[in-house]
Design a protein around this motif. Structure first.
Motif, PDB file in Angstrom:
ATOM      1  N   MET A   5       0.828  -1.204   0.000  1.00 29.51           N
ATOM      2  CA  MET A   5       0.000   0.000   0.000  1.00 29.51           C
ATOM      3  C   MET A   5       0.861   1.252   0.000  1.00 29.51           C
ATOM      4  SD  MET A   5      -3.140  -0.912   2.588  1.00 29.51           S
ATOM      5  CE  MET A   5      -3.797   0.725   2.334  1.00 29.51           C
ATOM      6  N   ALA A   6       1.998   1.204   0.728  1.00 32.35           N
ATOM      7  CA  ALA A   6       2.903   2.360   0.727  1.00 32.35           C
ATOM      8  C   ALA A   6       3.486   2.594  -0.661  1.00 32.35           C
ATOM      9  CB  ALA A   6       4.022   2.151   1.747  1.00 32.35           C
ATOM     10  N   VAL A   7       3.799   1.479  -1.364  1.00 37.25           N
ATOM     11  CA  VAL A   7       4.312   1.625  -2.738  1.00 37.25           C
ATOM     12  C   VAL A   7       3.256   2.263  -3.635  1.00 37.25           C
ATOM     13  CG1 VAL A   7       5.086   0.350  -4.767  1.00 37.25           C
ATOM     14  CG2 VAL A   7       5.947  -0.272  -2.506  1.00 37.25           C
ATOM     15  N   LEU A   8       2.016   1.765  -3.527  1.00 40.24           N
ATOM     16  CA  LEU A   8       0.943   2.356  -4.331  1.00 40.24           C
ATOM     17  C   LEU A   8       0.697   3.812  -3.944  1.00 40.24           C
ATOM     18  CD1 LEU A   8      -1.647  -0.583  -4.409  1.00 40.24           C
ATOM     19  CD2 LEU A   8      -0.136   0.174  -6.256  1.00 40.24           C
ATOM     20  N   GLN A   9       0.741   4.090  -2.646  1.00 45.22           N
ATOM     21  CA  GLN A   9       0.537   5.465  -2.197  1.00 45.22           C
ATOM     22  C   GLN A   9       1.634   6.372  -2.732  1.00 45.22           C
ATOM     23  OE1 GLN A   9       0.775   5.963   2.021  1.00 45.22           O
ATOM     24  NE2 GLN A   9      -0.210   7.950   2.005  1.00 45.22           N
ATOM     25  N   SER A  10       2.872   5.870  -2.701  1.00 45.09           N
ATOM     26  CA  SER A  10       3.981   6.670  -3.229  1.00 45.09           C
ATOM     27  C   SER A  10       3.814   6.896  -4.732  1.00 45.09           C
ATOM     28  CB  SER A  10       5.302   5.969  -2.935  1.00 45.09           C
ATOM     29  OG  SER A  10       6.372   6.634  -3.557  1.00 45.09           O
ATOM     30  N   TYR A  11       3.409   5.852  -5.434  1.00 45.47           N
ATOM     31  CA  TYR A  11       3.270   5.979  -6.892  1.00 45.47           C
ATOM     32  C   TYR A  11       2.169   6.969  -7.249  1.00 45.47           C
ATOM     33  CZ  TYR A  11       2.323   4.739 -11.737  1.00 45.47           C
ATOM     34  OH  TYR A  11       2.104   4.792 -13.096  1.00 45.47           O
ATOM     35  N   TYR A  12       0.996   6.761  -6.641  1.00 46.03           N
ATOM     36  CA  TYR A  12      -0.123   7.645  -6.976  1.00 46.03           C
ATOM     37  C   TYR A  12       0.005   9.007  -6.301  1.00 46.03           C
ATOM     38  CZ  TYR A  12      -2.556   3.807  -9.260  1.00 46.03           C
ATOM     39  OH  TYR A  12      -2.890   2.794 -10.108  1.00 46.03           O
ATOM     40  N   GLY A  13       0.646   9.041  -5.120  1.00 47.52           N
ATOM     41  CA  GLY A  13       0.821  10.322  -4.451  1.00 47.52           C
ATOM     42  C   GLY A  13       1.762  11.252  -5.188  1.00 47.52           C
ATOM     43  N   LEU A  14       2.799  10.669  -5.811  1.00 50.57           N
ATOM     44  CA  LEU A  14       3.760  11.478  -6.557  1.00 50.57           C
ATOM     45  C   LEU A  14       3.380  11.646  -8.025  1.00 50.57           C
ATOM     46  CD1 LEU A  14       7.109  10.106  -5.100  1.00 50.57           C
ATOM     47  CD2 LEU A  14       5.883  12.174  -4.463  1.00 50.57           C
ATOM     48  N   ARG A  15       2.254  11.090  -8.398  1.00 48.86           N
ATOM     49  CA  ARG A  15       1.841  11.200  -9.792  1.00 48.86           C
ATOM     50  C   ARG A  15       1.645  12.650 -10.244  1.00 48.86           C
ATOM     51  NH1 ARG A  15      -3.194   7.771 -12.432  1.00 48.86           N
ATOM     52  NH2 ARG A  15      -2.777   8.285 -14.629  1.00 48.86           N
ATOM     53  N   PRO A  16       1.091  13.546  -9.388  1.00 46.28           N
ATOM     54  CA  PRO A  16       0.979  14.941  -9.825  1.00 46.28           C
ATOM     55  C   PRO A  16       2.323  15.567 -10.180  1.00 46.28           C
ATOM     56  CG  PRO A  16      -0.426  14.550  -7.929  1.00 46.28           C
ATOM     57  CD  PRO A  16       0.394  13.325  -8.111  1.00 46.28           C
ATOM     58  N   LEU A  17       3.390  15.169  -9.480  1.00 47.82           N
ATOM     59  CA  LEU A  17       4.712  15.718  -9.816  1.00 47.82           C
ATOM     60  C   LEU A  17       5.152  15.250 -11.194  1.00 47.82           C
ATOM     61  CD1 LEU A  17       6.576  15.387  -6.407  1.00 47.82           C
ATOM     62  CD2 LEU A  17       5.331  17.340  -7.343  1.00 47.82           C
ATOM     63  N   ARG A  18       4.824  13.994 -11.518  1.00 42.92           N
ATOM     64  CA  ARG A  18       5.151  13.525 -12.875  1.00 42.92           C
ATOM     65  C   ARG A  18       4.320  14.264 -13.927  1.00 42.92           C
ATOM     66  NH1 ARG A  18       5.388   8.706  -9.861  1.00 42.92           N
ATOM     67  NH2 ARG A  18       3.239   8.180 -10.356  1.00 42.92           N
ATOM     68  N   ARG A  19       3.088  14.610 -13.561  1.00 45.13           N
ATOM     69  CA  ARG A  19       2.260  15.374 -14.498  1.00 45.13           C
ATOM     70  C   ARG A  19       2.821  16.782 -14.683  1.00 45.13           C
ATOM     71  NH1 ARG A  19      -3.634  14.831 -12.154  1.00 45.13           N
ATOM     72  NH2 ARG A  19      -4.053  16.306 -13.847  1.00 45.13           N
ATOM     73  N   ILE A  20       3.340  17.363 -13.587  1.00 47.19           N
ATOM     74  CA  ILE A  20       3.983  18.675 -13.727  1.00 47.19           C
ATOM     75  C   ILE A  20       5.196  18.574 -14.638  1.00 47.19           C
ATOM     76  CG2 ILE A  20       5.222  20.459 -12.464  1.00 47.19           C
ATOM     77  CD1 ILE A  20       3.407  19.965 -10.117  1.00 47.19           C
ATOM     78  N   ARG A  21       5.969  17.509 -14.470  1.00 47.13           N
ATOM     79  CA  ARG A  21       7.145  17.323 -15.332  1.00 47.13           C
ATOM     80  C   ARG A  21       6.727  17.199 -16.793  1.00 47.13           C
ATOM     81  NH1 ARG A  21      11.266  12.113 -15.136  1.00 47.13           N
ATOM     82  NH2 ARG A  21      12.556  12.736 -16.908  1.00 47.13           N
ATOM     83  N   ALA A  22       5.663  16.419 -17.049  1.00 45.42           N
ATOM     84  CA  ALA A  22       5.196  16.286 -18.429  1.00 45.42           C
ATOM     85  C   ALA A  22       4.698  17.627 -18.971  1.00 45.42           C
ATOM     86  CB  ALA A  22       4.083  15.237 -18.495  1.00 45.42           C
ATOM     87  N   ALA A  23       4.027  18.403 -18.104  1.00 50.80           N
ATOM     88  CA  ALA A  23       3.550  19.715 -18.555  1.00 50.80           C
ATOM     89  C   ALA A  23       4.713  20.632 -18.888  1.00 50.80           C
ATOM     90  CB  ALA A  23       2.663  20.335 -17.474  1.00 50.80           C
ATOM     91  N   ILE A  24       5.776  20.580 -18.093  1.00 51.77           N
ATOM     92  CA  ILE A  24       6.951  21.401 -18.384  1.00 51.77           C
ATOM     93  C   ILE A  24       7.612  20.952 -19.680  1.00 51.77           C
ATOM     94  CG2 ILE A  24       9.239  22.043 -17.532  1.00 51.77           C
ATOM     95  CD1 ILE A  24       8.137  21.883 -14.717  1.00 51.77           C
ATOM     96  N   GLN A  25       7.637  19.640 -19.911  1.00 50.82           N
ATOM     97  CA  GLN A  25       8.174  19.153 -21.183  1.00 50.82           C
ATOM     98  C   GLN A  25       7.348  19.659 -22.363  1.00 50.82           C
ATOM     99  OE1 GLN A  25       8.254  14.902 -20.588  1.00 50.82           O
ATOM    100  NE2 GLN A  25      10.377  14.926 -19.880  1.00 50.82           N
ATOM    101  N   ARG A  26       6.011  19.698 -22.175  1.00 52.38           N
ATOM    102  CA  ARG A  26       5.171  20.235 -23.251  1.00 52.38           C
ATOM    103  C   ARG A  26       5.456  21.714 -23.480  1.00 52.38           C
ATOM    104  NH1 ARG A  26       1.165  17.174 -20.683  1.00 52.38           N
ATOM    105  NH2 ARG A  26       0.225  19.043 -19.794  1.00 52.38           N
ATOM    106  N   ILE A  27       5.715  22.441 -22.377  1.00 50.51           N
ATOM    107  CA  ILE A  27       6.060  23.854 -22.523  1.00 50.51           C
ATOM    108  C   ILE A  27       7.322  24.001 -23.359  1.00 50.51           C
ATOM    109  CG2 ILE A  27       6.866  25.881 -21.234  1.00 50.51           C
ATOM    110  CD1 ILE A  27       4.988  25.064 -18.992  1.00 50.51           C
TER     111      ILE A  27
END
Length: 496
Positions: free
Chosen positions: A230-252
């Motif tokens: 559960m901690a692994v899943l929480q870490s994966y999904y909890g940090l997912r917004p940061l990966r989305r920010i990274r993808a958004a910056i790449q799009r920029i």
């Protein structure tokens, strides 16, 4: 004015009580981490994986909590099993004491059977024995130590000073560890201290404890793995917004977008807002740079065309034309360089400059150029403005020198007369002829001058206005009520 007082105002060191002041242009900045914020291989430095850090913390806490909880639960359950086992032995011991009486010959006998069939089966794992100090086993009404002992005997610990039952483990039989309860009592009609003992093999008790421990180990291991998963899943999904920010910056970077517009959780929304403001700030700076470059190119185009036409036509006044147009180009270059320096210093950070210190430094410099002018500086000496010291010196230098140059001999400077106001206002007044209201807008144009009899470039007020606006300030012109000449109202943001 910038060139006129540059040699007379000494370089201003950072104020000792102003730790937030950023180094101005030309000052050496401290070299931290190589000075460029990147590692030797060109990658930005980092402090390790955030996900790994979260997983290590989660794993540590899971291990500590499960280990502590498992030990506590194991002690509780095994203790409960042992207490139940001891209660059974204690019940049998009490039953023996209750049904025991002393015969006339002094021996002990049972008035009825104990009711535990295993006492009758040899080596059954349930035993009893009654002994007395100075006596051996007894024979009375065919009662002997339990038949289950067969040809063995138990050795009591004895020496108890109380009537309470005493429980202990006995290794007297190497092949059969025992759990023993014994109690010393004096029966009615007897002066002898009798020791009643009941013993049971620990095999069943130890088997129950082993089974409990095995169940706990496997259960807690499965629980720990589940929690870590559960901690692994929480870490994966909890940090997912940061990966989305990274993808958004790449799009920029790849598509030319200038904002992060993806919907994100509230916890990272402030980060996105700061990032969008940083992008907007960079975009404004880039637009300002393009505008300045275009303005400079447009301003230089006309003088260059004049020089080119004069040279092509081999005009007799070519030298005078080149000198005149070179001065014009120099004015334009100085103006844009001043703006560029102000923009560069503004981007360093939030400044906190004491306005009174800057005004006093400018006054000392201008007094050397105009020793006959009387200067009066008054107001709030604690006022601080959010503008770099060099830029404030340049603004006040232009305004105070203009007041001394075009005034009648008196210059009043009032600093922050209303300390509770949202912005800091500095008034510069002189007793000269002033500026007509119709000319107060045009005077801010580059190269505009009303008095051509005195030397100057016509860039002073233009530089003042542009630098003040860069920092979010403003400049207003009016008429001085006290001196009758020009009053310049300099409005600057207050330092937070």
């Amino acid at each position: 004015m910038a060139s006129a007082i540059a040699s007379t105002i000494p370089p201003t060191p950072p104020a000792p009580d102003d730790p937030d002041r950023a180094p101005a242009t030309g000052e050496a900045a401290p070299d931290v981490g190589g000075g460029d914020g990147v590692g030797p291989d060109g990658a930005a430095p980092h402090t390790g994986s955030l996900a790994r850090r979260m997983l290590l913390i989660a794993a540590g806490w899971i291990l500590v909590l499960l280990l502590g909880g498992g030990i506590a639960l194991e002690r509780t359950l095994t203790g409960q099993v042992e207490r139940s086992f001891d209660e059974r032995l204690g019940y049998l011991l009490n039953t023996m004491i209750v049904i025991s009486e002393v015969a006339p010959d002094g021996e002990v006998y049972f008035i009825r059977p104990i009711g535990e069939p295993r006492f009758l089966e040899p080596n059954s794992g349930m035993y009893w024995q009654i002994t007395a100090e100075g006596r051996e086993g007894f024979e009375s009404y065919s009662l002997e130590p339990s038949q289950s002992l067969w040809d063995r005997t138990l050795t009591p610990r004895g020496g108890h000073l109380d009537n309470a039952p005493h429980y202990y483990d006995n290794r007297e039989f190497p092949e059969e560890p025992l759990r023993v309860v014994e109690r010393s009592v004096i029966l009615p009609d007897s002066d002898t201290t009798w020791t009643f003992m009941v013993a049971a093999a620990r095999e069943d008790l130890d088997a129950q404890i082993v089974r409990i421990r095995s169940i706990l180990i496997w259960s807690f291991a499965a629980l720990g793995l589940g929690l870590f998963g559960m901690a692994v899943l929480q870490s994966y999904y909890g940090l997912r917004p940061l990966r989305r920010i990274r993808a958004a910056i790449q799009r920029i970077r790849t598509t030319g977008s200038n904002r992060v517009s993806d919907p994100l959780p509230l916890e990272v929304q402030p980060l996105v807002e700061e990032l969008n403001m940083l992008l907007a700030h960079s975009e404004r700076q880039a637009e300002e740079a393009r505008t300045h470059a275009g303005n400079l190119a447009h301003a230089l185009k006309t003088p260059l065309t004049v020089v080119n036409n004069a040279a092509t036509a081999q005009a007799p006044d070519l030298a005078d034309t080149v000198i005149r147009e070179a001065r014009t180009m120099r004015r334009h270059v100085d103006h844009h360089l001043a703006r560029a320096r102000a923009v560069g210093r503004r981007s360093v950070g939030h400044a906190r400059t004491p306005a009174c210190d800057s005004a006093e430094a400018v006054r000392r410099a201008v007094e050397r150029l105009y020793p006959d002018v009387r200067f009066d500086i008054d107001g709030n000496r604690q006022a601080r403005v959010a503008i770099e010291r060099q830029d404030l010196d340049e603004i006040l230098g232009n305004l105070i020198e203009n007041a001394a140059k075009y005034g009648g001999g008196s210059v009043f400077v009032t600093i922050d007369a209303e300390p509770d106001a949202e912005r800091c206002v500095i008034w510069i007044e002189d007793d000269g002829a002033g500026i007509p209201p119709a000319e107060r807008t045009r005077i801010f144009d580059r190269g505009a001058r009303l008095d051509t009899d005195k030397p100057g470039t016509g860039l002073g007020l233009a530089i003042v206005r542009d630098v003040a606006e860069i920092y979010g300030g403003a400049v207003e012109l009016g008429e001085s009520e006290d001196l009758g000449g020009l009053m310049v109202k300099l409005i600057l943001p207050r330092a937070g």
